[in-house]
Write an enzyme that holds these catalytic residues in place. Structure first.
Site, short mmCIF file in Angstrom:
data_model
loop_
_atom_site.label_atom_id
_atom_site.label_comp_id
_atom_site.label_asym_id
_atom_site.label_seq_id
_atom_site.Cartn_x
_atom_site.Cartn_y
_atom_site.Cartn_z
N HIS A 56 -4.14 -7.26 -10.35
CA HIS A 56 -5.32 -7.35 -9.82
C HIS A 56 -5.45 -7.19 -8.30
CE1 HIS A 56 -7.13 -8.79 -13.89
NE2 HIS A 56 -6.75 -7.40 -14.01
N CYS B 112 -10.29 5.27 5.15
CA CYS B 112 -8.64 5.70 5.63
C CYS B 112 -7.52 5.00 5.33
CB CYS B 112 -8.89 5.99 7.31
SG CYS B 112 -8.83 4.50 7.94
#
Ligand code: APR
Length: 263
Positions: free
Chosen positions: A129, A140
């Site tokens: 997770h 980006c």
């Protein structure tokens, strides 16, 4: 007192499994870190008692500025407790398993980095997770140190954005509705299937696909041990179940393992 004797026998049995196994996978959930002062999610008083999981959905985070503000407010609060946390006997026991050359890997649902802090090698920790210790730009992918971003929030920024492209910054944790990390998930499936002993520590085993890993291990022929305060939906598949405190239990198991290896 039956409970105590059963517990003793179970601890003895698990220690025996560990000594005889060669590819041990330890699977941890939030219950492995509560003794470090980090709340789990589904125990009374846990995180989902305090916050509405709906507010943590990825789609909500993307939807509007107000949801992102709320997300960062909650995430900052949780991060404060996580930053102060130290490894507890659960993490130390698992780090010792690696020192004894008995650990194939750790599959963790936790985002607190405590396995690495306890001394486990980074490459042996599969963070299903993600991690709360770093932040990425969703556009980006530029990486940021979490503390650097928290500094901006401390100075009044409500929704931090990327210095390069102005994109949204988010902690590198996997929120509900967000795609699972492909490499980690595939690796976790493979290592579970290939394990000969799979030990669950401190998870309610209700969130997929993570909760499928113990079943996967069982299908691959592993012995399954579940160490958890409360029952889980996978208890019927377990070879040994220990419903007790994870820290004390893991410490006692490793004590028995050390004795057995010495003899
Ligand atoms: N000792 C033993 N068991 C414990 C302890 C302890 N000290 N503290 C808590 N537990 C047990 C609880 O009984 C509970 O069953 O740990 C379990 C924790 O379950 P959850 O809070 O559901 O945590 P987890 O299983 O890791 O949740 C999985 O759900 O919300 C998502 O992304 C989040 O990774 C998390 C996932």
């Amino acid at each position: 007192m039956a409970g105590r004797r059963d517990m003793e026998e179970s601890i003895e049995t698990v220690a025996g499994f560990i000594v005889r196994s060669r590819r041990i996978v330890v699977f941890t959930g939030a219950g492995a870190s509560t003794e470090s002062g980090i709340a789990d999610f589904r125990s009374p008083g846990g995180i989902w008692d305090k916050y509405d999981p709906e507010d943590f959905y990825f789609q909500k985070f993307l939807a509007n500025e107000q949801s992102r503000e709320k997300y960062w407010h909650m995430s900052t609060e949780l991060y404060e407790s996580l930053k102060k946390a130290k490894p507890n006997p659960v993490h130390l026991a698992i780090a010792e398993l690696e020192k004894l050359d008995k650990l194939d890997c750790i599959i963790t649902q936790n985002i607190d980095g405590l396995h690495q802090k306890a001394g486990n090698s980074r490459e042996k920790v599969i963070e299903l997770h993600g991690t709360a210790l770093s932040v990425s730009c969703l556009s980006c992918m530029r990486k940021y140190d979490r503390d650097e971003v928290q500094d901006r929030i401390r100075k009044g920024v409500k929704v931090p954005r990327c210095d390069d492209c102005g994109g949204l910054l988010k902690p590198d944790t996997i929120s509900f509705g967000q795609a699972m990390p492909e490499r980690e998930t595939n690796e976790a499936y493979k290592r579970s299937l290939n394990s000969d002993l799979f030990i669950v520590v401190g998870s309610s085993l209700v969130v997929q696909p993570a909760a499928y890993m113990p079943i996967n291990a069982k299908q691959g022929g592993a012995k399954l041990v579940i160490i958890n305060r409360d029952p889980t939906p996978h208890d019927e598949y377990a070879d040994v179940i220990i419903n007790g405190p994870a820290g004390e239990t893991m410490a006692r198991i490793l004590e028995k393992v050390r004795d057995k290896i010495k003899d």
